[in-house]
Scaffold this motif. Sequence first.
Motif, short mmCIF file in Angstrom:
data_model
loop_
_atom_site.label_atom_id
_atom_site.label_comp_id
_atom_site.label_asym_id
_atom_site.label_seq_id
_atom_site.Cartn_x
_atom_site.Cartn_y
_atom_site.Cartn_z
N ASP A 1 0.82 -1.15 0.05
CA ASP A 1 0.07 -0.01 -0.08
C ASP A 1 0.83 1.30 0.00
N VAL A 2 1.42 1.43 -1.38
CA VAL A 2 2.45 2.61 -1.28
C VAL A 2 2.36 3.34 -2.39
N VAL A 3 2.33 4.81 -2.27
CA VAL A 3 2.11 5.85 -3.50
C VAL A 3 3.44 6.43 -3.44
N LEU A 4 3.95 6.41 -4.81
CA LEU A 4 5.31 7.25 -4.95
C LEU A 4 4.89 8.33 -6.01
N VAL A 5 5.51 9.65 -5.42
CA VAL A 5 5.02 10.87 -6.38
C VAL A 5 6.44 11.50 -6.79
N GLU A 6 6.69 11.77 -8.19
CA GLU A 6 7.71 12.37 -8.53
C GLU A 6 7.45 13.59 -9.25
N ALA A 7 8.41 14.75 -9.12
CA ALA A 7 8.24 15.94 -9.57
C ALA A 7 8.14 15.81 -11.15
N GLY A 8 8.95 15.17 -11.73
CA GLY A 8 9.13 15.13 -13.28
C GLY A 8 8.99 13.68 -13.51
N GLU A 9 10.14 13.26 -14.32
CA GLU A 9 10.00 11.67 -14.65
C GLU A 9 10.92 10.88 -13.88
N ILE A 10 10.71 9.51 -13.48
CA ILE A 10 11.27 8.68 -12.97
C ILE A 10 12.78 8.91 -13.29
N GLY A 11 13.60 8.92 -12.25
CA GLY A 11 15.13 8.98 -12.76
C GLY A 11 15.94 10.16 -13.22
N GLN A 12 14.86 11.20 -13.15
CA GLN A 12 15.35 12.52 -14.03
C GLN A 12 16.46 13.33 -13.07
N GLY A 13 16.39 13.00 -11.86
CA GLY A 13 17.27 13.63 -11.01
C GLY A 13 18.83 12.92 -11.17
N ALA A 14 19.87 12.70 -10.12
CA ALA A 14 21.00 12.29 -10.18
C ALA A 14 21.08 10.65 -10.55
N SER A 15 19.94 10.04 -10.10
CA SER A 15 19.74 8.75 -10.60
C SER A 15 19.83 8.26 -11.90
N GLY A 16 19.36 9.24 -12.58
CA GLY A 16 19.21 8.73 -14.16
C GLY A 16 20.22 9.39 -14.94
N GLU B 1 38.53 -3.34 -7.96
CA GLU B 1 37.42 -3.57 -6.95
C GLU B 1 36.70 -4.83 -7.82
N PRO B 2 36.73 -5.99 -7.72
CA PRO B 2 35.97 -6.78 -8.55
C PRO B 2 34.62 -7.15 -8.51
N GLN B 3 34.13 -6.82 -7.21
CA GLN B 3 32.88 -6.94 -6.85
C GLN B 3 31.83 -5.87 -7.73
N ALA B 4 32.62 -4.66 -8.20
CA ALA B 4 31.79 -3.71 -8.47
C ALA B 4 31.21 -4.00 -9.96
N PHE B 5 30.40 -3.11 -10.29
CA PHE B 5 29.95 -3.29 -11.80
C PHE B 5 29.57 -1.69 -12.35
N HIS B 6 29.10 -1.80 -13.37
CA HIS B 6 28.63 -0.49 -13.99
C HIS B 6 27.35 -0.92 -15.05
N PHE B 7 26.43 0.11 -15.04
CA PHE B 7 25.32 -0.21 -15.62
C PHE B 7 24.65 1.16 -16.44
N HIS B 8 23.29 1.23 -16.86
CA HIS B 8 22.60 2.16 -17.58
C HIS B 8 21.74 2.65 -16.47
N PRO B 9 22.09 3.63 -15.74
CA PRO B 9 21.40 3.92 -14.65
C PRO B 9 19.84 4.48 -14.82
N LEU B 10 19.53 5.08 -16.03
CA LEU B 10 18.16 5.53 -16.07
C LEU B 10 17.27 4.16 -16.61
N LYS B 11 17.87 3.20 -17.10
CA LYS B 11 17.05 2.09 -17.68
C LYS B 11 17.12 1.27 -16.38
N TYR B 12 17.81 1.20 -15.33
CA TYR B 12 17.61 0.58 -14.17
C TYR B 12 16.46 1.41 -13.26
N ALA B 13 16.62 2.74 -13.30
CA ALA B 13 15.52 3.23 -12.57
C ALA B 13 14.09 3.06 -13.07
N ALA B 14 14.10 3.06 -14.42
CA ALA B 14 12.64 2.87 -15.04
C ALA B 14 12.27 1.48 -14.83
#
Length: 445
Positions: A68-83, A191-204
Amino acid sequence: MAVPATTIDCMTSLTPAPAESYYRETMPQQRVHHTPLRGHCETSVCVIGGGFAGLNTALGLVERGVRDVVLVEAGEIGQGASGRNGGFVFGGFSRGEAALLKELGASKSRELYSGTTRAVELIRQRIDRYGIECERSDSGVIWANWFRDPEVLRRRQRLLSEHYGVHWQWLAEDELRRLVRSARYHDALFEPQAFHFHPLKYAAGLAEVLAGTGVAIHEHSPATALRRSGAGWRVTTPDGEVQSAQVVLACGGYLAGLRKEVDAAVMPIATYVMVTEPLHDRMSEVLTTRAAVYDTRFAFDYYRPLADTRLLWGGRISVRDRSPRDVQRLLYRDMLKVFPQLEGVRIDHAWSGLMSYARHQMPQIGRMEDGVWLAQAFGGHGVAPTTFAGELLAAAIAEGDGRWEDLAKYGVVSTFKPAGFAAAQLGYWWAQAKDNWKALREAGG
Ligand SMILES: Cc1cc2nc3c(=O)[nH]c(=O)nc-3n(C[C@H](O)[C@H](O)[C@H](O)COP(=O)(O)OP(=O)(O)OC[C@H]3O[C@@H](n4cnc5c(N)ncnc54)[C@H](O)[C@@H]3O)c2cc1C
């Protein structure tokens, strides 16, 4: 070989202005858009902010049975630092491990640090479990030494191993040069455990997972007011309102304007990213590894190879947001200092984003007052820590777990804006000057 700035200015002024975010441009056409909030609704938890902090709190709640959760975002998901970020997924916080150890002691510092390395694994698991297509590259991260003095690497390697139980591998200079074809660096840690990715695709992708489990996600729905109402809280948006027992504020450096003390506790600081044209075979003139790379200076460069053979390059910290053209000009110069062989390469995208920094450089995670929770100030090291924060807050809300109190030392303290901005910029210039001086001294000796 350093390329004179005038050559670069001249060259970049002849190229077309770069487009903004590469991440946005490479999102699938059929991306799900979430409708704005209209009318009144009631819920158990209202999350404000659709960056990684908000999304991970919501997902942590769902995974603990709270739907029972509502999430409100000012713009689009991931439009800030995360994306907009560099896409590095690695352990640790903006605050260094030595400072954490000194301030918290052996056991608490280790517990907090390992929260972030567990978060790296949790992100990996969630990508697999939910089938999120986000170009994950499981190739680790290299921390390359800009300086000849190896002690900075040795010290950190020892500290991580002895106090944090984390083992970063040594890369000798000739080995590093085979992987990263730059004469700028000496040796490195891997640092072998680390990885990298497309952050906006992950946020969406996270948002789609949440929507699929019944969480109501509303884009273009900025929270404009937060007031006590009955036993809970009322969150108002331009066309609606949410009555909720609990509220989570997760607005990063894009200050929400809902609570003075919350906004006052973070300094929004800009950092910049650009993306080259596809390099095709030329990539091997630069990198023969798929690992992401950053360096040992305070104002470090960070870069990584993308799946379509482009190089994503980031760096610099400033209190100023800049135009794509300015970002391109500054970062191009930085890139050629490391890889002069890329002279003439076209830059297709350049953008900036805001990080949120607290005075103590640690995230602010926890309860503000009865029913109001906070997760912000992740600085430039936020992908794993926001996931850790989501776990702490979800466990607190769903299960009454008190582990968030381990971060109580790093609370909501004023950054003294606007004077704080000047202090931050001066501090940055000072640290940059010290690094330049050290490099010059080494070159002279
Ligand atoms: C250019 C750049 C490169 C970086 N590189 C890395 C990296 O490689 N690795 C790493 O670990 N970290 C990196 N970081 C840091 C990392 O991206 C952040 O620490 C992290 O994404 C912060 O997440 P967040 O959810 O707190 O904030 P954000 O992602 O900024 O999300 C906050 C959201 O809140 C929304 N919002 C604000 N006000 C309201 C309101 N009133 N109502 C509703 N919504 C609101 C905003 O629109 C925004 O979407 C980088 C940051 C930047 C800017």
